[in-house]
Design an enzyme around this catalytic site. Structure first.
Site, PDB file in Angstrom:
ATOM      1  N   GLN A  61     -14.629   2.214   1.374  1.00 50.16           N
ATOM      2  CA  GLN A  61     -13.934   1.812   0.142  1.00 50.16           C
ATOM      3  C   GLN A  61     -13.665   3.056  -0.694  1.00 50.16           C
ATOM      4  O   GLN A  61     -14.586   3.790  -1.037  1.00 50.16           O
ATOM      5  CB  GLN A  61     -14.784   0.822  -0.674  1.00 50.16           C
ATOM      6  CG  GLN A  61     -14.052   0.326  -1.925  1.00 50.16           C
ATOM      7  CD  GLN A  61     -14.857  -0.707  -2.710  1.00 50.16           C
ATOM      8  OE1 GLN A  61     -16.080  -0.756  -2.594  1.00 50.16           O
ATOM      9  NE2 GLN A  61     -14.175  -1.516  -3.503  1.00 50.16           N
ATOM     10  N   ASN A  87     -13.102  -3.714   2.347  1.00 54.03           N
ATOM     11  CA  ASN A  87     -14.182  -2.721   2.414  1.00 54.03           C
ATOM     12  C   ASN A  87     -15.033  -2.753   1.140  1.00 54.03           C
ATOM     13  O   ASN A  87     -14.497  -2.870   0.043  1.00 54.03           O
ATOM     14  CB  ASN A  87     -13.585  -1.313   2.567  1.00 54.03           C
ATOM     15  CG  ASN A  87     -12.713  -1.185   3.810  1.00 54.03           C
ATOM     16  OD1 ASN A  87     -13.012  -1.783   4.840  1.00 54.03           O
ATOM     17  ND2 ASN A  87     -11.643  -0.420   3.718  1.00 54.03           N
ATOM     18  N   ASP A 123       0.858  -1.192   0.000  1.00 58.11           N
ATOM     19  CA  ASP A 123       0.000   0.000   0.000  1.00 58.11           C
ATOM     20  C   ASP A 123       0.893   1.241   0.000  1.00 58.11           C
ATOM     21  O   ASP A 123       1.883   1.323   0.722  1.00 58.11           O
ATOM     22  CB  ASP A 123      -0.905  -0.015   1.240  1.00 58.11           C
ATOM     23  CG  ASP A 123      -2.052   0.975   1.111  1.00 58.11           C
ATOM     24  OD1 ASP A 123      -3.205   0.532   1.069  1.00 58.11           O
ATOM     25  OD2 ASP A 123      -1.789   2.205   1.056  1.00 58.11           O
ATOM     26  N   ILE A 124       0.508   2.224  -0.839  1.00 51.06           N
ATOM     27  CA  ILE A 124       1.338   3.430  -0.997  1.00 51.06           C
ATOM     28  C   ILE A 124       1.289   4.326   0.244  1.00 51.06           C
ATOM     29  O   ILE A 124       2.232   5.077   0.516  1.00 51.06           O
ATOM     30  CB  ILE A 124       0.911   4.193  -2.281  1.00 51.06           C
ATOM     31  CG1 ILE A 124       2.005   5.099  -2.782  1.00 51.06           C
ATOM     32  CG2 ILE A 124      -0.376   4.963  -2.063  1.00 51.06           C
ATOM     33  CD1 ILE A 124       1.776   5.598  -4.209  1.00 51.06           C
ATOM     34  N   HIS A 155     -10.259  -5.365  -2.965  1.00 55.25           N
ATOM     35  CA  HIS A 155      -8.921  -5.561  -2.388  1.00 55.25           C
ATOM     36  C   HIS A 155      -9.018  -5.973  -0.931  1.00 55.25           C
ATOM     37  O   HIS A 155      -9.869  -5.493  -0.206  1.00 55.25           O
ATOM     38  CB  HIS A 155      -8.052  -4.310  -2.529  1.00 55.25           C
ATOM     39  CG  HIS A 155      -8.705  -3.027  -2.087  1.00 55.25           C
ATOM     40  ND1 HIS A 155      -9.617  -2.348  -2.860  1.00 55.25           N
ATOM     41  CD2 HIS A 155      -8.602  -2.324  -0.941  1.00 55.25           C
ATOM     42  CE1 HIS A 155     -10.028  -1.263  -2.227  1.00 55.25           C
ATOM     43  NE2 HIS A 155      -9.441  -1.228  -1.046  1.00 55.25           N
ATOM     44  N   PHE A 156      -8.138  -6.865  -0.551  1.00 56.05           N
ATOM     45  CA  PHE A 156      -7.962  -7.229   0.858  1.00 56.05           C
ATOM     46  C   PHE A 156      -6.724  -6.501   1.360  1.00 56.05           C
ATOM     47  O   PHE A 156      -5.667  -6.571   0.739  1.00 56.05           O
ATOM     48  CB  PHE A 156      -7.746  -8.740   1.023  1.00 56.05           C
ATOM     49  CG  PHE A 156      -8.999  -9.552   0.882  1.00 56.05           C
ATOM     50  CD1 PHE A 156      -9.459  -9.940  -0.370  1.00 56.05           C
ATOM     51  CD2 PHE A 156      -9.721  -9.940   2.004  1.00 56.05           C
ATOM     52  CE1 PHE A 156     -10.624 -10.696  -0.507  1.00 56.05           C
ATOM     53  CE2 PHE A 156     -10.883 -10.703   1.883  1.00 56.05           C
ATOM     54  CZ  PHE A 156     -11.335 -11.069   0.623  1.00 56.05           C
ATOM     55  N   HIS A 157      -6.896  -5.801   2.478  1.00 55.31           N
ATOM     56  CA  HIS A 157      -5.737  -5.197   3.142  1.00 55.31           C
ATOM     57  C   HIS A 157      -5.132  -6.234   4.095  1.00 55.31           C
ATOM     58  O   HIS A 157      -5.869  -6.890   4.845  1.00 55.31           O
ATOM     59  CB  HIS A 157      -6.162  -4.015   4.021  1.00 55.31           C
ATOM     60  CG  HIS A 157      -6.737  -2.844   3.288  1.00 55.31           C
ATOM     61  ND1 HIS A 157      -6.002  -1.714   3.000  1.00 55.31           N
ATOM     62  CD2 HIS A 157      -7.990  -2.598   2.831  1.00 55.31           C
ATOM     63  CE1 HIS A 157      -6.779  -0.821   2.393  1.00 55.31           C
ATOM     64  NE2 HIS A 157      -7.995  -1.333   2.270  1.00 55.31           N
TER      65      HIS A 157
HETATM   66  P1  5GP Z   1      -9.808   1.380   0.516  1.00 56.40           P
HETATM   67  O1  5GP Z   1     -10.133   2.528   1.447  1.00 56.40           O
HETATM   68  O2  5GP Z   1     -10.427   1.544  -0.840  1.00 56.40           O
HETATM   69  O3  5GP Z   1     -10.135   0.051   1.159  1.00 56.40           O
HETATM   70  O4  5GP Z   1      -8.231   1.391   0.365  1.00 56.40           O
HETATM   71  C1  5GP Z   1      -7.555   1.722  -0.807  1.00 56.40           C
HETATM   72  C2  5GP Z   1      -6.069   1.633  -0.507  1.00 56.40           C
HETATM   73  O5  5GP Z   1      -5.364   1.750  -1.728  1.00 56.40           O
HETATM   74  C3  5GP Z   1      -5.559   2.774   0.406  1.00 56.40           C
HETATM   75  O6  5GP Z   1      -4.966   2.197   1.577  1.00 56.40           O
HETATM   76  C4  5GP Z   1      -4.542   3.512  -0.459  1.00 56.40           C
HETATM   77  O7  5GP Z   1      -3.414   3.938   0.250  1.00 56.40           O
HETATM   78  C5  5GP Z   1      -4.186   2.473  -1.515  1.00 56.40           C
HETATM   79  N1  5GP Z   1      -3.826   3.055  -2.808  1.00 56.40           N
HETATM   80  C6  5GP Z   1      -4.559   3.952  -3.512  1.00 56.40           C
HETATM   81  N2  5GP Z   1      -3.932   4.260  -4.673  1.00 56.40           N
HETATM   82  C7  5GP Z   1      -2.788   3.520  -4.684  1.00 56.40           C
HETATM   83  C8  5GP Z   1      -1.711   3.404  -5.631  1.00 56.40           C
HETATM   84  O8  5GP Z   1      -1.676   4.033  -6.689  1.00 56.40           O
HETATM   85  N3  5GP Z   1      -0.712   2.554  -5.316  1.00 56.40           N
HETATM   86  C9  5GP Z   1      -0.714   1.831  -4.151  1.00 56.40           C
HETATM   87  N4  5GP Z   1       0.333   1.017  -3.929  1.00 56.40           N
HETATM   88  N5  5GP Z   1      -1.703   1.909  -3.247  1.00 56.40           N
HETATM   89  C10 5GP Z   1      -2.728   2.756  -3.507  1.00 56.40           C
END
Ligand code: 5GP
Ligand code: ZN
Length: 139
Positions: A95, A88, A36-37, A101-103
């Protein structure tokens, strides 16, 4: 790699295709894992299907079945002691990126990693029975 189930305008589809760089951890034919970035803790990774769908329930079972073993492999390789596996669905459910996606979020201390609100309700036995009926009707 099969790209037939990816879309043009999704950031995670672009990561899978290599059009946006990522720190790849591992992949299979059907799944991709990368860091995650903006991690909640060191090692925070995302496991995604190579199939564009916003919601968990929209994923074909074969893609779904591929995701969790990869998440397990990464969790083991990361040497994680305590961690959260989080997924999420929908903006209200936090989300942001509309590609399943799974974190995998390491929890190295109380201060780092995922912080969860847990607003528990106290339904009656009757309420629980009604809820059960509503769900089972559609199973
Ligand atoms: P969500 O809130 O949708 O469950 O989480 C999305 C996740 O994707 C966030 O933790 C965010 O930091 C990560 N993310 C969003 N854009 C990018 C990207 O371009 N590269 C990477 N590696 N992670 C991303
Ligand atoms: Zn996508």
């Amino acid at each position: 790699m099969a790209t037939t189930h990816l879309t043009d305008d999704c950031i995670f589809c672009k990561i899978i295709r290599g059009e946006i760089p990522s720190h790849k951890v591992a992949e299979t034919d059907k799944s991709y894992c990368f860091l995650d970035i903006n991690p909640l803790s060191e090692g925070h990774a995302l496991v995604i299907p190579k199939y564009h769908a916003q919601f968990f329930h929209e994923l074909p079972d074969d893609h779904l079945a591929d995701l969790l073993p990869l998440a397990k492999k990464v969790a083991v390789a990361s040497g994680l002691d305590q961690y959260n596996l989080l997924q999420n669905n929908g903006a209200m459910a936090h989300q942001v990126v509309p590609h399943v996606h799974f974190h995998i979020i390491p929890k190295p201390s109380q201060e780092q990693g995922l912080k969860i609100g847990w607003p528990q309700q106290q339904p009656s036995q009757d309420d629980l029975k009604k809820t059960l009926g509503r769900i089972k009707e559609k199973l």
